[in-house]
Scaffold this active site. Structure first.
Site, PDB file in Angstrom:
ATOM      1  N   TYR A 101     -11.699   3.311  -5.299  1.00  0.00           N
ATOM      2  CA  TYR A 101     -11.602   2.266  -4.271  1.00  0.00           C
ATOM      3  C   TYR A 101     -10.747   2.818  -3.126  1.00  0.00           C
ATOM      4  O   TYR A 101      -9.725   2.263  -2.731  1.00  0.00           O
ATOM      5  CB  TYR A 101     -11.040   0.950  -4.834  1.00  0.00           C
ATOM      6  CG  TYR A 101     -11.604  -0.249  -4.092  1.00  0.00           C
ATOM      7  CD1 TYR A 101     -12.940  -0.613  -4.242  1.00  0.00           C
ATOM      8  CD2 TYR A 101     -10.823  -0.981  -3.203  1.00  0.00           C
ATOM      9  CE1 TYR A 101     -13.473  -1.674  -3.538  1.00  0.00           C
ATOM     10  CE2 TYR A 101     -11.345  -2.047  -2.490  1.00  0.00           C
ATOM     11  CZ  TYR A 101     -12.677  -2.381  -2.671  1.00  0.00           C
ATOM     12  OH  TYR A 101     -13.207  -3.432  -1.965  1.00  0.00           O
ATOM     13  N   ASP A 142       3.890   5.525  -4.659  1.00  0.00           N
ATOM     14  CA  ASP A 142       4.288   5.383  -6.060  1.00  0.00           C
ATOM     15  C   ASP A 142       5.419   6.380  -6.321  1.00  0.00           C
ATOM     16  O   ASP A 142       5.236   7.376  -7.021  1.00  0.00           O
ATOM     17  CB  ASP A 142       3.078   5.644  -6.967  1.00  0.00           C
ATOM     18  CG  ASP A 142       1.948   4.667  -6.699  1.00  0.00           C
ATOM     19  OD1 ASP A 142       1.948   3.592  -7.280  1.00  0.00           O
ATOM     20  OD2 ASP A 142       1.076   4.984  -5.842  1.00  0.00           O
ATOM     21  N   GLY A 181       0.928  10.326  -3.664  1.00  0.00           N
ATOM     22  CA  GLY A 181       1.531   9.527  -2.595  1.00  0.00           C
ATOM     23  C   GLY A 181       2.944   9.073  -2.935  1.00  0.00           C
ATOM     24  O   GLY A 181       3.242   8.725  -4.076  1.00  0.00           O
ATOM     25  N   HIS A 205      -5.511   7.290   0.494  1.00  0.00           N
ATOM     26  CA  HIS A 205      -6.146   8.349  -0.303  1.00  0.00           C
ATOM     27  C   HIS A 205      -6.727   9.431   0.628  1.00  0.00           C
ATOM     28  O   HIS A 205      -6.639  10.625   0.328  1.00  0.00           O
ATOM     29  CB  HIS A 205      -7.288   7.776  -1.144  1.00  0.00           C
ATOM     30  CG  HIS A 205      -6.881   6.729  -2.141  1.00  0.00           C
ATOM     31  ND1 HIS A 205      -7.269   5.416  -2.042  1.00  0.00           N
ATOM     32  CD2 HIS A 205      -6.124   6.794  -3.261  1.00  0.00           C
ATOM     33  CE1 HIS A 205      -6.790   4.729  -3.060  1.00  0.00           C
ATOM     34  NE2 HIS A 205      -6.075   5.534  -3.818  1.00  0.00           N
TER      35      HIS A 205
END
Ligand code: AMP
Length: 288
Positions: free
Chosen positions: A35, A153, A150, A40
């Site tokens: 998704y 997180d 990333g 991303h």
């Protein structure tokens, strides 16, 4: 741009990647749950520059979801993800099934003590065990030289750095800055769960981080004061203060160990987990 190749079988991908390594190719890897959004895509662009062969994995990993979490309703759209992968120059998309990643009898897990225990580790028992295990498996299948994660997180990144060092995994771990909407909301696949008024209310996360940043710049080094300022904004700010906001945690921690920051520390991480309506959001900012 060529269409990326799709590979579902872990053993086939591993065979190819071992051959690519032997042929001197540098493999760059971005693991995701799909998704895909602009966050991303930014990771993919970063990784694209770091290797000859760019591998993207899309796998909604069941073992990192708790029994009452959103595994079943986690958003999925593989055709759209493939279009984004092609645009970003991905060479191979790894799309394993959960049966191929966890065949019957699978019983090995990776536990990273310490850094995985507070914050997300406390609120989501077993989460980091699932993350560390799947990333270790993905590293062994994909054989990357470099993997990009990333900072959204942040604790996950800290856990994976620890795991990689402790297990002598020959992978360079790269952290990529958080990608945000123009109004400050950190991009997340879970943002699709938000109603328009919840989305507005969710802006209090990035606003509270900005307030901490400005206090820190002004010389504030008391973690309790920074935390109180963030909480104040999370609880009360925004035109939709009627939307219920539940704070899972607001923590001021050491950015490497995730333990509470000492007063006066030169680097502190503000980490937030907040439920806006039914949607759990996380965000963070490094103060340094
Ligand atoms: P996910 O698909 O949510 O598991 O995320 C896959 C990777 O994308 C992880 O390394 C995340 O930290 C990263 N990521 C997700 N959202 C963002 C964002 N807004 N900015 C930067 N990286 C992100």
């Amino acid at each position: 741009m060529a269409e990326p190749r799709q590979i579902a079988d872990p053993a086939s991908l591993q065979r190819e990647m071992l051959a690519a390594r032997a042929a001197g190719k540098r493999i760059a890897f971005v693991p995701t749950m799909g998704y895909l959004h602009e966050g991303h895509a930014a990771l993919l662009r970063d990784a694209r520059r770091r290797g000859d062969l760019l591998v993207l994995s899309i796998f909604v990993n069941p073992t990192q979801f708790g029994p009452h979490e959103d595994f079943d309703r986690y958003p999925r759209d593989v055709p759209r993800d493939l279009t984004i992968a092609e645009k970003e120059g991905v060479d191979v998309v790894f799309l394993p099934t959960k049966e191929s990643m966890y065949p019957p009898g699978a019983s090995t897990a990776v536990d990273v003590a310490g850094v995985s225990e507070p914050l997300e580790g406390e609120k989501r028992p077993g989460h980091f065990r699932g993350v560390a295990t799947v990333v270790a498996k993905l590293f062994l299948i994909v054989q990357p030289h470099v993997a990009v994660f990333g900072e959204k997180d942040w604790q996950q990144l800290a856990v994976l750095r620890r795991m990689t060092a402790d297990l002598n995994l020959p992978v360079e771990i790269v952290g990529h800055p958080i990608v945000r909407e123009p109004d400050g909301l950190a991009l997340s696949s879970r943002n699709v769960y938000l109603s328009p008024s919840e989305r507005t209310r969710a802006l209090s996360l990035s606003r509270s981080l900005a307030e901490c940043e400005s206090l820190f710049r002004g010389g504030e080094r008391d973690p309790a004061a920074l935390r109180a300022a963030a909480e104040q904004i999370l609880r009360h700010e925004g035109p939709d203060a009627a939307i219920p906001v539940t704070i899972d945690y607001v923590a001021i921690v050491d950015p490497d160990t995730m333990q509470p920051a000492a007063a006066g520390a030169p680097r502190m991480l503000v980490a937030l987990a907040v439920r806006v309506g039914r949607t759990r959001l996380i965000d963070n900012r490094l103060l340094a």
